[in-house]
Design a protein around this motif. Structure first.
Motif, PDB file in Angstrom:
ATOM      1  N   ILE A  18       0.823  -1.206   0.000  1.00  0.00           N
ATOM      2  CA  ILE A  18       0.000   0.000   0.000  1.00  0.00           C
ATOM      3  C   ILE A  18       0.862   1.263   0.000  1.00  0.00           C
ATOM      4  N   PHE A  19       1.939   1.260   0.774  1.00  0.00           N
ATOM      5  CA  PHE A  19       2.814   2.433   0.821  1.00  0.00           C
ATOM      6  C   PHE A  19       3.568   2.610  -0.491  1.00  0.00           C
ATOM      7  N   GLY A  20       3.956   1.500  -1.129  1.00  0.00           N
ATOM      8  CA  GLY A  20       4.771   1.576  -2.332  1.00  0.00           C
ATOM      9  C   GLY A  20       6.247   1.716  -1.996  1.00  0.00           C
ATOM     10  N   GLU A  21       7.084   1.509  -3.000  1.00  0.00           N
ATOM     11  CA  GLU A  21       8.523   1.619  -2.788  1.00  0.00           C
ATOM     12  C   GLU A  21       8.887   3.051  -2.410  1.00  0.00           C
ATOM     13  N   TYR A  22       9.647   3.195  -1.307  1.00  0.00           N
ATOM     14  CA  TYR A  22      10.013   4.517  -0.783  1.00  0.00           C
ATOM     15  C   TYR A  22       8.783   5.390  -0.558  1.00  0.00           C
ATOM     16  N   ASP A  23       7.690   4.755  -0.154  1.00  0.00           N
ATOM     17  CA  ASP A  23       6.426   5.447   0.144  1.00  0.00           C
ATOM     18  C   ASP A  23       5.888   6.222  -1.063  1.00  0.00           C
ATOM     19  N   ALA A  24       6.178   5.726  -2.266  1.00  0.00           N
ATOM     20  CA  ALA A  24       5.796   6.432  -3.497  1.00  0.00           C
ATOM     21  C   ALA A  24       4.290   6.615  -3.613  1.00  0.00           C
ATOM     22  N   ASN A  25       3.518   5.616  -3.183  1.00  0.00           N
ATOM     23  CA  ASN A  25       2.054   5.720  -3.297  1.00  0.00           C
ATOM     24  C   ASN A  25       1.512   6.816  -2.385  1.00  0.00           C
ATOM     25  N   LYS A  58     -10.714   7.088   1.943  1.00  0.00           N
ATOM     26  CA  LYS A  58     -11.371   6.293   0.908  1.00  0.00           C
ATOM     27  C   LYS A  58     -10.345   5.679  -0.049  1.00  0.00           C
ATOM     28  N   VAL A  59      -9.339   6.483  -0.411  1.00  0.00           N
ATOM     29  CA  VAL A  59      -8.309   5.982  -1.319  1.00  0.00           C
ATOM     30  C   VAL A  59      -7.539   4.843  -0.675  1.00  0.00           C
ATOM     31  N   VAL A  60      -7.123   5.031   0.556  1.00  0.00           N
ATOM     32  CA  VAL A  60      -6.355   3.998   1.255  1.00  0.00           C
ATOM     33  C   VAL A  60      -7.192   2.738   1.426  1.00  0.00           C
ATOM     34  N   ASP A  61      -8.465   2.887   1.752  1.00  0.00           N
ATOM     35  CA  ASP A  61      -9.354   1.720   1.876  1.00  0.00           C
ATOM     36  C   ASP A  61      -9.432   0.965   0.548  1.00  0.00           C
ATOM     37  N   GLY A  62      -9.530   1.718  -0.543  1.00  0.00           N
ATOM     38  CA  GLY A  62      -9.588   1.082  -1.862  1.00  0.00           C
ATOM     39  C   GLY A  62      -8.308   0.339  -2.190  1.00  0.00           C
ATOM     40  N   GLU A  65      -8.133  -2.939  -0.408  1.00  0.00           N
ATOM     41  CA  GLU A  65      -8.922  -4.000  -1.035  1.00  0.00           C
ATOM     42  C   GLU A  65      -8.165  -4.632  -2.196  1.00  0.00           C
ATOM     43  N   ILE A  66      -7.441  -3.809  -2.954  1.00  0.00           N
ATOM     44  CA  ILE A  66      -6.627  -4.341  -4.047  1.00  0.00           C
ATOM     45  C   ILE A  66      -5.533  -5.247  -3.490  1.00  0.00           C
ATOM     46  N   ALA A  67      -4.891  -4.792  -2.428  1.00  0.00           N
ATOM     47  CA  ALA A  67      -3.810  -5.571  -1.813  1.00  0.00           C
ATOM     48  C   ALA A  67      -4.315  -6.901  -1.272  1.00  0.00           C
ATOM     49  N   LYS A  68      -5.517  -6.896  -0.700  1.00  0.00           N
ATOM     50  CA  LYS A  68      -6.075  -8.124  -0.127  1.00  0.00           C
ATOM     51  C   LYS A  68      -6.348  -9.182  -1.184  1.00  0.00           C
ATOM     52  N   LYS A  69      -6.494  -8.751  -2.445  1.00  0.00           N
ATOM     53  CA  LYS A  69      -6.717  -9.704  -3.532  1.00  0.00           C
ATOM     54  C   LYS A  69      -5.409 -10.283  -4.054  1.00  0.00           C
ATOM     55  N   GLY A  70      -4.304  -9.875  -3.441  1.00  0.00           N
ATOM     56  CA  GLY A  70      -3.013 -10.412  -3.843  1.00  0.00           C
ATOM     57  C   GLY A  70      -2.374  -9.697  -5.012  1.00  0.00           C
ATOM     58  N   GLU A  71      -2.892  -8.536  -5.382  1.00  0.00           N
ATOM     59  CA  GLU A  71      -2.346  -7.798  -6.512  1.00  0.00           C
ATOM     60  C   GLU A  71      -1.300  -6.789  -6.049  1.00  0.00           C
ATOM     61  N   THR A  72      -0.298  -6.581  -6.862  1.00  0.00           N
ATOM     62  CA  THR A  72       0.711  -5.563  -6.580  1.00  0.00           C
ATOM     63  C   THR A  72       0.169  -4.207  -6.993  1.00  0.00           C
ATOM     64  N   ILE A  73       0.143  -3.277  -6.061  1.00  0.00           N
ATOM     65  CA  ILE A  73      -0.401  -1.951  -6.334  1.00  0.00           C
ATOM     66  C   ILE A  73       0.598  -1.147  -7.160  1.00  0.00           C
ATOM     67  N   THR A  74       0.125  -0.607  -8.268  1.00  0.00           N
ATOM     68  CA  THR A  74       0.965   0.184  -9.162  1.00  0.00           C
ATOM     69  C   THR A  74       0.589   1.657  -9.076  1.00  0.00           C
ATOM     70  N   SER A  75       1.417   2.479  -9.682  1.00  0.00           N
ATOM     71  CA  SER A  75       1.113   3.909  -9.757  1.00  0.00           C
ATOM     72  C   SER A  75      -0.221   4.142 -10.454  1.00  0.00           C
ATOM     73  N   GLN A  76      -0.505   3.295 -11.468  1.00  0.00           N
ATOM     74  CA  GLN A  76      -1.773   3.419 -12.191  1.00  0.00           C
ATOM     75  C   GLN A  76      -2.952   3.114 -11.270  1.00  0.00           C
ATOM     76  N   ASN A  77      -2.816   2.105 -10.398  1.00  0.00           N
ATOM     77  CA  ASN A  77      -3.868   1.789  -9.428  1.00  0.00           C
ATOM     78  C   ASN A  77      -4.157   2.995  -8.539  1.00  0.00           C
ATOM     79  N   VAL A  78      -3.094   3.624  -8.071  1.00  0.00           N
ATOM     80  CA  VAL A  78      -3.240   4.769  -7.169  1.00  0.00           C
ATOM     81  C   VAL A  78      -3.928   5.930  -7.887  1.00  0.00           C
ATOM     82  N   ASP A  79      -3.457   6.242  -9.090  1.00  0.00           N
ATOM     83  CA  ASP A  79      -4.076   7.333  -9.862  1.00  0.00           C
ATOM     84  C   ASP A  79      -5.550   7.069 -10.114  1.00  0.00           C
ATOM     85  N   TYR A  80      -5.862   5.822 -10.466  1.00  0.00           N
ATOM     86  CA  TYR A  80      -7.248   5.487 -10.787  1.00  0.00           C
ATOM     87  C   TYR A  80      -8.131   5.577  -9.544  1.00  0.00           C
ATOM     88  N   MET A  81      -7.644   5.072  -8.413  1.00  0.00           N
ATOM     89  CA  MET A  81      -8.432   5.138  -7.186  1.00  0.00           C
ATOM     90  C   MET A  81      -8.641   6.589  -6.760  1.00  0.00           C
TER      91      MET A  81
END
Length: 318
Positions: A18-25, A58-62, A65-81
């Motif tokens: 959720i935080f991302g590399e070097y807290d990028a998210n 709301k963004v962090v909660d979203g 949920e992505i993380a709980k599905k086993g998916e790696t969160i990307t910059s695109q995920n963050v922008d979209y959320m």
């Protein structure tokens, strides 16, 4: 404006994701809402106005949920959320969790990753002919192929036909060695690549040899009636109106058609109208035909693709 602060709990096992590399998210979220985010253990402390702090929650909660599905969160995920929360449509994102199209040969799940892609998939399920129109990287062709393969595996169709207008088959490709098929194969290569990834090379080659999968230039469709097939016309912005009419009138009993294209990348001569643009006007009110217009928000390639599209849109609107 009153500054508010709130601590948001992060599931311990998903902190790094959720935080991302070097807290990028978290840095992305800070910039989007003009607030301050301070990671502390399994929490983030958020400082900002009350409304922005609420949206960050709301963004962090979203993202959780992505993380709980086993998916790696990307910059695109963050922008979209972030964009969903700003529009107040983040609750609709949960509908993506329940959608499933098929598995690739390596076991990767293929499913819609944006609300636009979800609408696109539903349109394909519910209509005989669907137009998927949008910029590069929005998954127009890839999702259509996944839907075709899923229908094929369920015996809903007997074969898959993929075609493109081979507009390069004249002067430029004419200098290449080999017969016509050899000349157009490089142009059709993106379709082969996607099929290889989803089906696996062996399955693809086997079905290709048996005639159950056909990849061919659009000109090869003339004079045929295509029954019990899932037919995809890719790069349709490069069809002429005559070619588009010819293609759409090939539809036979038990067939489904998906037409994909990017109306910002028309390669036809300047005096030639795009068949895709014309079809959008002529066919928009016909029952059984669906249109999905994907946007830069639906880009699922590298985040840089979205920024490239933004830059070109600004130039065009200047």
């Amino acid at each position: 404006m009153t500054t508010n602060n709130q601590s948001i709990d992060i599931p311990t096992e998903h902190i790094a994701n959720i935080f991302g590399e070097y807290d990028a998210n978290m840095i992305q979220i800070e910039k989007a809402f003009n607030i301050q985010v301070i990671p502390r253990g399994n929490q983030v402390k958020v400082y900002g106005d009350e409304r922005s702090v609420y949206k960050v929650q709301k963004v962090v909660d979203g993202l959780a949920e992505i993380a709980k599905k086993g998916e790696t969160i990307t910059s695109q995920n963050v922008d979209y959320m972030i964009s969903l929360v700003k529009e107040g449509t983040e609750e609709e994102y949960a509908s993506l969790n329940n959608d499933f199209i098929c598995l690739t040969s390596t076991g990767k799940t293929i499913k819609p990753r944006t609300l636009g892609q979800k609408q696109y998939a539903d349109n394909i399920r519910n209509n005989t002919v669907v137009f998927g129109i949008g910029p590069a990287g929005t998954g127009k062709t890839y999702l259509a192929m996944a839907m075709a393969i899923a229908a094929f595996k369920k015996n809903q169709v007997q074969r898959i036909i993929l075609t493109r207008p081979a507009i390069e088959a004249g002067e430029k490709l004419g200098f290449l060695p080999g017969d016509l098929q050899s000349k157009v194969d490089p142009y059709l290569r993106p379709l082969y690549d996607a099929l290889h990834e989803i089906m696996g090379p062996e399955s693809f080659e086997k079905n290709l040899e048996r005639g159950l999968i056909e990849v061919a230039p659009l000109a090869y469709m003339r004079g045929r009636t295509l029954n019990n097939a899932f037919i995809i016309l890719d790069e349709a912005q490069n069809t002429t109106p005559q070619q588009m009419k010819m293609f759409l009138t090939r539809i036979g009993i038990g067939s489904k058609v998906v037409v994909t294209g990017d109306i910002t990348q028309v390669d036809l001569p300047a005096n030639e109208e795009s068949g895709l643009l014309e079809a959008g006007e002529i066919l928009k009110d016909i029952e059984g035909i669906g249109f999905t217009y994907l946007t830069k928000r639906d880009v699922v390639r590298h985040p840089l693709v979205q920024r490239i599209i933004d830059a070109y849109e600004k130039k065009d609107n200047y």
